[in-house]
Design a protein around this motif. Structure first.
Motif, PDB file in Angstrom:
ATOM      1  N   ASP A 191      12.264   7.298  -3.598  1.00 44.60           N
ATOM      2  CA  ASP A 191      11.290   8.129  -4.311  1.00 44.60           C
ATOM      3  C   ASP A 191      11.136   7.570  -5.717  1.00 44.60           C
ATOM      4  N   MET A 192      10.054   6.824  -5.939  1.00 44.01           N
ATOM      5  CA  MET A 192       9.855   6.173  -7.221  1.00 44.01           C
ATOM      6  C   MET A 192       9.357   7.125  -8.299  1.00 44.01           C
ATOM      7  N   THR A 193       8.873   8.292  -7.904  1.00 44.89           N
ATOM      8  CA  THR A 193       8.321   9.225  -8.888  1.00 44.89           C
ATOM      9  C   THR A 193       9.388   9.768  -9.826  1.00 44.89           C
ATOM     10  N   THR A 194      10.650   9.657  -9.433  1.00 42.69           N
ATOM     11  CA  THR A 194      11.735  10.128 -10.302  1.00 42.69           C
ATOM     12  C   THR A 194      12.233   9.032 -11.245  1.00 42.69           C
ATOM     13  N   LEU A 195      11.678   7.837 -11.108  1.00 46.80           N
ATOM     14  CA  LEU A 195      12.153   6.713 -11.908  1.00 46.80           C
ATOM     15  C   LEU A 195      11.420   6.675 -13.254  1.00 46.80           C
ATOM     16  N   ALA A 196      12.182   6.616 -14.316  1.00 54.79           N
ATOM     17  CA  ALA A 196      11.589   6.568 -15.642  1.00 54.79           C
ATOM     18  C   ALA A 196      10.955   5.207 -15.887  1.00 54.79           C
ATOM     19  N   GLU A 219       2.448   2.920 -20.598  1.00 58.22           N
ATOM     20  CA  GLU A 219       1.724   4.186 -20.713  1.00 58.22           C
ATOM     21  C   GLU A 219       0.650   4.328 -19.636  1.00 58.22           C
ATOM     22  N   LEU A 220       0.266   3.225 -19.004  1.00 56.10           N
ATOM     23  CA  LEU A 220      -0.739   3.244 -17.944  1.00 56.10           C
ATOM     24  C   LEU A 220      -0.116   3.453 -16.570  1.00 56.10           C
ATOM     25  N   TRP A 221       1.205   3.284 -16.492  1.00 55.91           N
ATOM     26  CA  TRP A 221       1.884   3.344 -15.195  1.00 55.91           C
ATOM     27  C   TRP A 221       2.098   4.786 -14.769  1.00 55.91           C
ATOM     28  N   SER A 222       1.706   5.118 -13.538  1.00 51.22           N
ATOM     29  CA  SER A 222       1.898   6.467 -12.994  1.00 51.22           C
ATOM     30  C   SER A 222       2.183   6.350 -11.503  1.00 51.22           C
ATOM     31  N   TRP A 223       3.434   6.528 -11.104  1.00 48.36           N
ATOM     32  CA  TRP A 223       3.803   6.368  -9.697  1.00 48.36           C
ATOM     33  C   TRP A 223       3.005   7.290  -8.795  1.00 48.36           C
ATOM     34  N   GLN A 224       2.695   8.504  -9.260  1.00 48.41           N
ATOM     35  CA  GLN A 224       1.962   9.460  -8.429  1.00 48.41           C
ATOM     36  C   GLN A 224       0.562   8.964  -8.088  1.00 48.41           C
ATOM     37  N   GLN A 281      13.029  -5.309 -11.752  1.00 52.10           N
ATOM     38  CA  GLN A 281      13.970  -4.997 -10.683  1.00 52.10           C
ATOM     39  C   GLN A 281      13.609  -3.747  -9.881  1.00 52.10           C
ATOM     40  N   PRO A 282      13.196  -2.639 -10.498  1.00 57.86           N
ATOM     41  CA  PRO A 282      12.840  -1.466  -9.676  1.00 57.86           C
ATOM     42  C   PRO A 282      11.695  -1.746  -8.704  1.00 57.86           C
ATOM     43  N   VAL A 284       0.863  -1.181   0.000  1.00 56.15           N
ATOM     44  CA  VAL A 284       0.000   0.000   0.000  1.00 56.15           C
ATOM     45  C   VAL A 284       0.902   1.234   0.000  1.00 56.15           C
ATOM     46  N   LEU A 285       0.877   1.978  -1.093  1.00 53.72           N
ATOM     47  CA  LEU A 285       1.807   3.101  -1.274  1.00 53.72           C
ATOM     48  C   LEU A 285       1.227   4.435  -0.828  1.00 53.72           C
ATOM     49  N   GLN A 286      -0.094   4.505  -0.677  1.00 54.84           N
ATOM     50  CA  GLN A 286      -0.760   5.711  -0.192  1.00 54.84           C
ATOM     51  C   GLN A 286      -1.892   5.286   0.738  1.00 54.84           C
ATOM     52  N   ASN A 287      -2.330   6.196   1.583  1.00 52.34           N
ATOM     53  CA  ASN A 287      -3.437   5.879   2.473  1.00 52.34           C
ATOM     54  C   ASN A 287      -4.707   5.597   1.657  1.00 52.34           C
ATOM     55  N   ILE A 288      -5.344   4.474   1.929  1.00 51.68           N
ATOM     56  CA  ILE A 288      -6.545   4.068   1.184  1.00 51.68           C
ATOM     57  C   ILE A 288      -7.731   3.868   2.120  1.00 51.68           C
TER      58      ILE A 288
END
Length: 266
Positions: free
Chosen positions: A258-263, A213-218, A241-242, A122-126
Protein backbone atom coordinates in the motif's frame (compact mmCIF):
# COMPACT_ATOMS: atom_id res chain seq x y z
CA UNK A 1 -18.11 -3.52 -29.36
CA UNK A 2 -14.92 -1.70 -30.30
CA UNK A 3 -11.78 -3.82 -30.61
CA UNK A 4 -9.42 -2.36 -28.04
CA UNK A 5 -5.90 -3.29 -26.99
CA UNK A 6 -3.09 -2.23 -24.74
CA UNK A 7 0.12 -2.48 -26.75
CA UNK A 8 3.76 -2.40 -25.72
CA UNK A 9 7.03 -2.90 -27.60
CA UNK A 10 9.81 -5.33 -26.69
CA UNK A 11 13.13 -5.10 -28.55
CA UNK A 12 15.41 -7.13 -26.24
CA UNK A 13 15.39 -9.36 -23.17
CA UNK A 14 15.58 -6.39 -20.78
CA UNK A 15 12.40 -4.82 -22.10
CA UNK A 16 10.74 -8.25 -22.03
CA UNK A 17 11.39 -8.26 -18.27
CA UNK A 18 9.83 -4.82 -18.03
CA UNK A 19 6.85 -5.98 -20.08
CA UNK A 20 6.29 -8.86 -17.65
CA UNK A 21 5.77 -6.42 -14.77
CA UNK A 22 3.58 -4.20 -16.96
CA UNK A 23 1.36 -7.12 -17.94
CA UNK A 24 1.03 -8.24 -14.33
CA UNK A 25 -0.10 -4.69 -13.48
CA UNK A 26 -2.66 -4.62 -16.31
CA UNK A 27 -4.11 -7.97 -15.25
CA UNK A 28 -4.62 -6.63 -11.72
CA UNK A 29 -6.77 -3.79 -13.12
CA UNK A 30 -9.24 -6.39 -14.49
CA UNK A 31 -9.21 -4.83 -17.93
CA UNK A 32 -11.23 -6.59 -20.61
CA UNK A 33 -9.07 -5.23 -23.43
CA UNK A 34 -6.50 -7.35 -25.24
CA UNK A 35 -2.88 -7.08 -24.13
CA UNK A 36 -0.46 -7.15 -27.06
CA UNK A 37 3.33 -7.28 -27.16
CA UNK A 38 4.98 -6.25 -30.41
CA UNK A 39 8.45 -7.75 -30.47
CA UNK A 40 11.33 -7.37 -32.90
CA UNK A 41 13.71 -9.87 -34.44
CA UNK A 42 16.32 -11.22 -32.04
CA UNK A 43 14.34 -11.13 -28.79
CA UNK A 44 15.13 -14.52 -27.17
CA UNK A 45 12.27 -17.01 -27.04
CA UNK A 46 13.07 -17.61 -23.37
CA UNK A 47 12.39 -13.92 -22.67
CA UNK A 48 9.05 -14.02 -24.51
CA UNK A 49 7.78 -17.24 -22.94
CA UNK A 50 6.69 -15.67 -19.59
CA UNK A 51 4.70 -13.06 -21.51
CA UNK A 52 2.81 -15.68 -23.50
CA UNK A 53 1.81 -17.52 -20.33
CA UNK A 54 0.04 -14.35 -19.18
CA UNK A 55 -2.44 -14.59 -22.04
CA UNK A 56 -0.67 -11.93 -24.08
CA UNK A 57 -0.88 -11.73 -27.85
CA UNK A 58 2.65 -11.73 -29.24
CA UNK A 59 3.08 -10.05 -32.63
CA UNK A 60 6.44 -9.97 -34.32
CA UNK A 61 7.22 -6.72 -36.14
CA UNK A 62 10.12 -5.56 -38.26
CA UNK A 63 12.00 -2.33 -37.79
CA UNK A 64 10.83 0.40 -40.12
CA UNK A 65 12.19 0.49 -43.69
CA UNK A 66 14.13 3.69 -43.10
CA UNK A 67 17.03 4.85 -45.24
CA UNK A 68 20.66 4.16 -44.45
CA UNK A 69 21.29 7.87 -43.85
CA UNK A 70 18.37 8.01 -41.43
CA UNK A 71 19.64 4.95 -39.56
CA UNK A 72 23.12 6.44 -39.28
CA UNK A 73 21.79 9.71 -37.84
CA UNK A 74 19.77 7.80 -35.23
CA UNK A 75 22.41 5.26 -34.23
CA UNK A 76 22.98 5.33 -30.46
CA UNK A 77 26.41 6.99 -30.36
CA UNK A 78 25.60 9.51 -33.09
CA UNK A 79 22.29 10.52 -31.56
CA UNK A 80 23.61 10.77 -28.01
CA UNK A 81 26.48 12.94 -29.21
CA UNK A 82 24.19 15.26 -31.18
CA UNK A 83 21.47 15.40 -28.49
CA UNK A 84 23.02 14.23 -25.21
CA UNK A 85 20.93 13.14 -22.24
CA UNK A 86 21.93 15.47 -19.41
CA UNK A 87 19.20 14.77 -16.84
CA UNK A 88 19.47 10.99 -16.57
CA UNK A 89 21.22 7.97 -17.99
CA UNK A 90 19.92 5.71 -20.73
CA UNK A 91 20.80 2.04 -20.15
CA UNK A 92 23.28 0.26 -22.39
CA UNK A 93 20.52 -1.92 -23.87
CA UNK A 94 18.65 1.17 -25.12
CA UNK A 95 18.84 1.30 -28.94
CA UNK A 96 17.25 4.57 -30.12
CA UNK A 97 16.48 3.43 -33.66
CA UNK A 98 14.31 0.59 -32.33
CA UNK A 99 11.92 3.10 -30.78
CA UNK A 100 10.42 3.96 -34.16
CA UNK A 101 8.97 0.43 -34.38
CA UNK A 102 6.21 1.77 -32.10
CA UNK A 103 4.64 3.21 -35.23
CA UNK A 104 3.81 -0.32 -36.37
CA UNK A 105 0.81 -0.24 -34.04
CA UNK A 106 -0.98 1.90 -36.66
CA UNK A 107 -0.95 -1.22 -38.85
CA UNK A 108 -2.70 -3.37 -36.25
CA UNK A 109 -6.18 -4.84 -36.58
CA UNK A 110 -7.73 -2.91 -33.71
CA UNK A 111 -10.08 0.05 -33.57
CA UNK A 112 -8.47 1.70 -30.56
CA UNK A 113 -5.12 1.28 -28.89
CA UNK A 114 -3.45 2.57 -25.76
CA UNK A 115 0.31 2.30 -26.07
CA UNK A 116 2.39 1.75 -22.93
CA UNK A 117 6.17 1.64 -22.78
CA UNK A 118 7.55 -1.59 -21.34
CA UNK A 119 9.01 0.36 -18.39
CA UNK A 120 5.60 1.45 -17.10
CA UNK A 121 3.22 0.09 -14.45
CA UNK A 122 -0.55 0.58 -14.54
CA UNK A 123 -1.68 1.22 -10.96
CA UNK A 124 -5.39 1.81 -11.65
CA UNK A 125 -7.79 0.78 -14.37
CA UNK A 126 -7.36 3.15 -17.34
CA UNK A 127 -9.84 1.61 -19.79
CA UNK A 128 -11.50 5.02 -20.14
CA UNK A 129 -8.55 6.01 -22.35
CA UNK A 130 -10.05 3.93 -25.15
CA UNK A 131 -12.78 6.57 -25.41
CA UNK A 132 -10.24 9.37 -25.82
CA UNK A 133 -9.44 10.71 -29.30
CA UNK A 134 -6.23 10.28 -31.23
CA UNK A 135 -3.68 11.58 -30.24
CA UNK A 136 -3.56 11.97 -26.43
CA UNK A 137 -0.41 11.96 -24.30
CA UNK A 138 0.82 13.39 -21.00
CA UNK A 139 3.38 16.19 -20.83
CA UNK A 140 7.01 15.24 -20.25
CA UNK A 141 7.04 16.59 -16.70
CA UNK A 142 9.83 15.54 -14.37
CA UNK A 143 11.81 18.66 -13.45
CA UNK A 144 9.89 21.91 -13.78
CA UNK A 145 7.09 23.91 -15.36
CA UNK A 146 8.92 24.14 -18.68
CA UNK A 147 8.41 20.40 -19.17
CA UNK A 148 4.72 20.90 -19.92
CA UNK A 149 5.34 22.00 -23.51
CA UNK A 150 6.65 18.58 -24.57
CA UNK A 151 4.77 15.29 -24.66
CA UNK A 152 6.05 11.97 -23.36
CA UNK A 153 5.40 9.01 -25.65
CA UNK A 154 5.45 6.39 -22.91
CA UNK A 155 1.63 6.45 -22.80
CA UNK A 156 -0.61 7.57 -25.65
CA UNK A 157 -3.89 6.85 -27.44
CA UNK A 158 -4.04 5.82 -31.08
CA UNK A 159 -6.50 4.73 -33.76
CA UNK A 160 -4.78 2.19 -36.03
CA UNK A 161 -5.09 3.02 -39.71
CA UNK A 162 -2.76 1.93 -42.53
CA UNK A 163 -3.18 5.28 -44.26
CA UNK A 164 -1.95 7.05 -41.13
CA UNK A 165 1.03 4.69 -41.01
CA UNK A 166 1.93 5.48 -44.63
CA UNK A 167 1.76 9.22 -43.94
CA UNK A 168 3.95 8.71 -40.90
CA UNK A 169 6.64 7.02 -42.97
CA UNK A 170 6.58 9.89 -45.46
CA UNK A 171 6.95 12.41 -42.64
CA UNK A 172 9.55 10.41 -40.74
CA UNK A 173 12.32 9.74 -43.25
CA UNK A 174 12.60 13.07 -45.02
CA UNK A 175 15.99 14.31 -46.24
CA UNK A 176 18.15 15.25 -43.24
CA UNK A 177 15.33 14.50 -40.77
CA UNK A 178 16.64 14.17 -37.23
CA UNK A 179 14.44 13.29 -34.26
CA UNK A 180 16.58 13.88 -31.14
CA UNK A 181 14.21 11.96 -28.85
CA UNK A 182 13.24 9.50 -31.60
CA UNK A 183 9.55 8.53 -31.57
CA UNK A 184 8.73 11.15 -28.94
CA UNK A 185 9.97 14.08 -31.00
CA UNK A 186 8.46 12.60 -34.15
CA UNK A 187 5.00 12.08 -32.66
CA UNK A 188 4.87 15.63 -31.35
CA UNK A 189 5.72 16.84 -34.86
CA UNK A 190 3.18 14.55 -36.54
CA UNK A 191 0.43 15.42 -34.04
CA UNK A 192 1.20 19.11 -33.29
CA UNK A 193 -2.25 19.60 -31.70
CA UNK A 194 -1.92 16.61 -29.39
CA UNK A 195 -4.46 16.36 -26.57
CA UNK A 196 -2.94 16.64 -23.10
CA UNK A 197 -3.58 13.94 -20.51
CA UNK A 198 -3.05 14.61 -16.79
CA UNK A 199 0.48 13.96 -15.58
CA UNK A 200 -0.98 11.18 -13.42
CA UNK A 201 -1.68 9.17 -16.57
CA UNK A 202 2.08 8.99 -17.12
CA UNK A 203 3.87 9.92 -13.92
CA UNK A 204 7.61 9.98 -14.55
CA UNK A 205 9.73 8.57 -11.75
CA UNK A 206 11.96 11.65 -11.38
CA UNK A 207 8.95 13.60 -10.09
CA UNK A 208 9.41 11.56 -6.90
CA UNK A 209 12.52 13.54 -5.94
CA UNK A 210 12.38 16.61 -8.24
CA UNK A 211 8.75 17.68 -7.73
CA UNK A 212 7.50 15.85 -4.62
CA UNK A 213 4.66 18.35 -4.21
CA UNK A 214 3.20 16.98 -7.47
CA UNK A 215 3.35 13.36 -6.34
CA UNK A 216 0.05 11.81 -5.18
CA UNK A 217 -0.18 8.02 -4.87
CA UNK A 218 -3.99 8.17 -4.80
CA UNK A 219 -4.07 9.85 -8.21
CA UNK A 220 -1.28 8.10 -10.11
CA UNK A 221 -2.69 5.78 -12.76
CA UNK A 222 0.49 4.95 -14.70
CA UNK A 223 4.01 5.07 -13.26
CA UNK A 224 6.82 5.39 -15.80
CA UNK A 225 10.45 4.50 -15.08
CA UNK A 226 12.05 6.86 -17.58
CA UNK A 227 15.85 6.88 -17.87
CA UNK A 228 17.26 4.29 -15.42
CA UNK A 229 15.25 1.05 -15.15
CA UNK A 230 14.17 -0.57 -11.87
CA UNK A 231 15.85 -3.89 -12.71
CA UNK A 232 19.24 -2.18 -13.15
CA UNK A 233 21.92 -1.28 -10.65
CA UNK A 234 22.22 2.47 -11.08
CA UNK A 235 23.28 5.64 -9.27
CA UNK A 236 19.74 6.77 -8.38
CA UNK A 237 18.64 3.56 -6.69
CA UNK A 238 18.72 5.04 -3.19
CA UNK A 239 16.55 7.99 -4.27
CA UNK A 240 14.07 5.73 -6.07
CA UNK A 241 14.09 2.67 -3.80
CA UNK A 242 10.37 2.76 -2.85
CA UNK A 243 9.41 2.87 -6.54
CA UNK A 244 11.85 0.09 -7.35
CA UNK A 245 10.37 -2.06 -4.58
CA UNK A 246 6.91 -1.48 -6.05
CA UNK A 247 8.10 -2.54 -9.51
CA UNK A 248 9.67 -5.70 -8.09
CA UNK A 249 6.41 -6.60 -6.38
CA UNK A 250 4.57 -6.41 -9.69
CA UNK A 251 7.31 -8.24 -11.60
CA UNK A 252 7.25 -11.14 -9.13
CA UNK A 253 3.46 -11.36 -9.14
CA UNK A 254 3.44 -11.09 -5.36
CA UNK A 255 1.54 -8.89 -2.91
CA UNK A 256 1.46 -5.20 -3.80
CA UNK A 257 2.34 -2.83 -0.93
CA UNK A 258 0.00 0.00 0.00
CA UNK A 259 1.95 2.98 -1.30
CA UNK A 260 -0.59 5.53 -0.09
CA UNK A 261 0.86 5.26 3.42
CA UNK A 262 4.37 6.04 2.21
CA UNK A 263 5.60 9.55 2.89
CA UNK A 264 7.01 11.49 -0.04
CA UNK A 265 10.60 12.74 0.02
CA UNK A 266 11.00 16.35 1.05
Amino acid sequence: MKRCAYVTLVTNADFALGAKALLHSLIRTRTKADCVVMYTRGVPEAALAPLETLGTKLIRVELLPTSEDFNTRHARDTLHEAAPFTKGTKPAFHTPLDNFAKLRLWQMDYDRVVFLDADTLVLQNIDTLFDYPEFCASPNVYEGIGDFKRLNSGVFTARPNPETFDRMLDHLDRPDAFWPRTDQTFLQSFFPKWHGLPVYMNMLQYVWFNLPELWSWQDIQVLHFQYEKPWQNHSKRDQLQPLIDLWRAYESGGAIPDMTTLANPT
